[in-house]
Design a protein around this motif. Structure first.
Motif, mmCIF file in Angstrom:
data_model
loop_
_atom_site.group_PDB
_atom_site.id
_atom_site.type_symbol
_atom_site.label_atom_id
_atom_site.label_comp_id
_atom_site.label_asym_id
_atom_site.label_seq_id
_atom_site.Cartn_x
_atom_site.Cartn_y
_atom_site.Cartn_z
ATOM 1 N N GLU A 151 0.874 -1.265 0.010
ATOM 2 C CA GLU A 151 0.065 0.113 -0.018
ATOM 3 C C GLU A 151 0.977 1.354 -0.059
ATOM 4 O O GLU A 151 1.750 1.270 0.702
ATOM 5 C CB GLU A 151 -1.067 0.056 1.352
ATOM 6 N N ARG A 154 -1.093 7.886 1.493
ATOM 7 C CA ARG A 154 -0.898 8.684 2.755
ATOM 8 C C ARG A 154 -2.009 8.939 3.621
ATOM 9 O O ARG A 154 -3.115 9.158 2.920
ATOM 10 C CB ARG A 154 -0.291 9.954 2.193
ATOM 11 N N LEU A 229 11.905 7.812 1.312
ATOM 12 C CA LEU A 229 11.230 9.194 1.507
ATOM 13 C C LEU A 229 11.868 9.827 2.922
ATOM 14 O O LEU A 229 12.012 10.635 3.359
ATOM 15 C CB LEU A 229 9.882 8.841 1.559
ATOM 16 N N LEU A 268 11.293 16.891 0.696
ATOM 17 C CA LEU A 268 12.693 17.774 1.323
ATOM 18 C C LEU A 268 12.198 19.048 1.961
ATOM 19 O O LEU A 268 13.027 19.747 2.112
ATOM 20 C CB LEU A 268 13.611 18.313 -0.163
ATOM 21 N N ASN A 269 11.112 18.936 2.749
ATOM 22 C CA ASN A 269 10.879 19.896 3.591
ATOM 23 C C ASN A 269 11.549 19.595 4.794
ATOM 24 O O ASN A 269 10.935 18.772 5.691
ATOM 25 C CB ASN A 269 9.175 20.077 3.561
ATOM 26 N N TYR A 274 9.997 13.248 10.778
ATOM 27 C CA TYR A 274 8.901 12.624 10.340
ATOM 28 C C TYR A 274 8.331 11.798 11.632
ATOM 29 O O TYR A 274 9.005 11.549 12.500
ATOM 30 C CB TYR A 274 9.290 11.618 9.309
ATOM 31 N N CYS A 278 4.041 4.739 10.185
ATOM 32 C CA CYS A 278 4.635 4.066 8.966
ATOM 33 C C CYS A 278 6.303 4.219 9.057
ATOM 34 O O CYS A 278 7.129 3.415 9.145
ATOM 35 C CB CYS A 278 4.026 4.655 7.789
ATOM 36 N N ASP A 282 8.812 1.833 9.852
ATOM 37 C CA ASP A 282 9.335 0.950 8.434
ATOM 38 C C ASP A 282 10.889 0.937 8.392
ATOM 39 O O ASP A 282 11.659 0.129 8.138
ATOM 40 C CB ASP A 282 8.559 1.716 7.441
ATOM 41 N N PHE A 337 0.577 13.869 13.724
ATOM 42 C CA PHE A 337 1.834 13.888 12.947
ATOM 43 C C PHE A 337 2.196 14.470 11.739
ATOM 44 O O PHE A 337 3.086 14.617 11.212
ATOM 45 C CB PHE A 337 2.330 12.326 12.977
#
Ligand code: UGA
Length: 448
Positions: A151, A154, A229, A268-269, A274, A278, A282, A337
């Motif tokens: 999957e 988002r 990512l 790239l922010n 994060y 996930c 992950d 989040f």
């Protein structure tokens, strides 16, 4: 695959979204959810989490009778030619993936499955898990075909991402089973504009790719995508720390860097790092799975370290400006989040609020949707308010920790008019720093 009956195991973000979208694409869909509270909410035509557009799709599919929420494997599995496993995969304390629900769902399903049913894994699992589940089925004498269908949706844009996907991946040792699963998504594609209109999400014009692979490749594609990512974000945050020291602006840097199509501007922010259900798990799951196969993915260990440093980095910046935080009134805006979700799992906003509290600051926190969910994760001394004005009115420092439109799209003068703040910390780099400075307020960004 006319009018096939499908069972979805687990009605979380992935399972519930998949279930209602397929229930609007000509399939009859059972969604098996063991949690009685969640099941009750869904049966009443709502989602138990906030996701734009999903409630109307649930209500409508319930009325059409194509969507049947249940807690029973016995009721749903024998009627289904395809079963999607979308159960949770939390992480173990050592960072490895906890697969107890993945295996118990497969074992329970094996009791009731039709011969030749296709068992599809959507939950994120370490590479090699599919082979183990195939052995489980074999040992139980079940003739199931197994497909990994990772999957990529988002939270916050779950419906849009599923309808207008970049790619659908189906990996199997049995190529005809993989093709049958891709055919389900081709059917969804036919209905997608109609569904988008009903859910009031704006159709995109993406023409996604259908990719069939072998089983292990599909499992690895999923974790590799999330890991890459996460790597982009930690990379941006590392350069942001340098930009802070050399007086460059990370937004200007990454806008230009990301304009190179080989690099791409997405993810790239720079900011507080994060979070969510996930990326953190992950990344740690990939590290642990690599080690299990004798491969040290040290680059991912660095990604993780950088990410974990970011909430503390923000607090240090505030301390550099103010010195001691003891008794300082600080507003933390954003506990989810990320924007557009009520999910607070591994939320950097929550981490920042707790760190401030431990430093002796008097913290008021506010989120448009996640106040209730954050309650259990926040220190008991943190005050939570439903009103943005209340949160900021008496605060000396305002920290924007999630890029909700409520915080980033209001004119910056709103903060001046409604508070006595002298410092705004833009922990997600979503404000116009020049505008903040023009108001006579000190602006602290990440790498700006
Ligand atoms: C992520 C992936 O983007 C999905 O493709 C994947 O399907 C999903 O995980 C999953 O495995 O289920 P999600 O966790 O919902 O989706 O959220 P993202 O939009 O990817 O954001 C993750 C975190 O990264 C958020 O905390 C966000 O604020 C942060 N982020 C994102 C940054 O700090 N900088 C960025 O440039 C982008």
């Amino acid at each position: 695959m006319e009018q096939a009956t499908i069972t979805i195991l687990g009605a979380g973000y992935v399972g519930l979204t998949t279930a209602v979208l397929l229930a609007h694409s000509g399939f009859k869909v059972y969604a098996v959810e063991p949690d009685p509270h969640r099941l009750g909410v869904i049966k009443n035509g709502r989602s138990f989490f906030y996701e734009e557009g999903i409630d109307i799709l649930i209500k409508n599919a319930l009325e059409k009778g194509t969507f049947i929420p249940t807690d029973s494997y016995e009721e749903s599995i024998p009627k289904s030619s395809v079963i999607f496993s979308c159960v949770g995969t939390p992480d173990n304390p050592d960072g490895s993936s906890n697969l107890q629900y993945v295996f118990s769902a497969a074992e329970e399903s094996s009791k009731y499955m039709q011969p030749k049913a296709i068992y599809v894994q959507k939950s994120t699992v370490p590479v090699g898990t599919g082979q183990e589940i195939q052995s489980l089925f074999k040992n139980k004498g079940v003739e199931a075909q197994y497909v990994s269908n990772p999957e990529f949706l988002r939270e916050g844009t779950a419906i849009l991402d599923t309808l207008y996907f970049d790619r659908v991946v189906a990996g199997s040792d049995n190529s005809s089973a993989a093709k049958k699963i891709l055919a389900i998504y081709k059917r969804l594609e036919k209905y997608r504009d109609e569904i988008a209109q009903l859910a009031n999400v704006h159709p995109a014009s993406i023409s996604g790719q259908y990719i069939a692979t072998n089983l292990n490749s599909a499992e690895l594609i999923k974790v590799t995508s999330n890991a890459f990512l996460a790597l982009k974000i930690s990379f941006a945050n590392s350069i942001a720390k340098l930009a802070d020291v050399v007086n460059a602006d990370i937004k200007e840097v990454m806008n230009a860097v990301g304009a190179d199509q080989r690099i791409g501007a997405a993810f790239l922010n720079a900011g507080r790092g994060y979070g969510g259900g996930c990326f953190p798990k992950d990344v740690s799951g990939l590290i642990s799975s690599g080690l299990g196969h004798g491969v040290n993915l040290e680059i991912m260990e660095a990604v993780q370290r950088v990410n974990e440093s970011m909430p503390g980095y923000i607090i240090e910046k505030v301390k550099n400006e103010l010195g001691d935080l003891n008794g300082e009134k600080v507003a933390v805006l954003g506990l989810a989040f990320k924007k557009d979700t009520s999910d607070v799992r591994r939320s950097p906003g929550v981490a920042i609020a707790n760190l401030l509290d431990h430093s002796g600051a008097s913290v008021v926190a506010h989120d448009p949707k996640a106040n209730e969910e954050a309650l259990h994760d926040l220190s008991s001394t943190i005050h939570i308010t439903d009103s943005l004005q209340d949160a900021i009115s008496a605060s000396r420092v305002i920290i924007v920790a999630t890029d909700w439109a409520e915080f980033s799209q209001v004119p910056v003068s709103f903060y001046k008019q409604n508070s006595t703040a002298t410092i705004i910390v833009d922990a997600v780099n979503c404000l116009d720093k020049a505008e903040v400075k023009e108001l006579g307020i000190t602006y602290i960004g990440v790498g700006r």
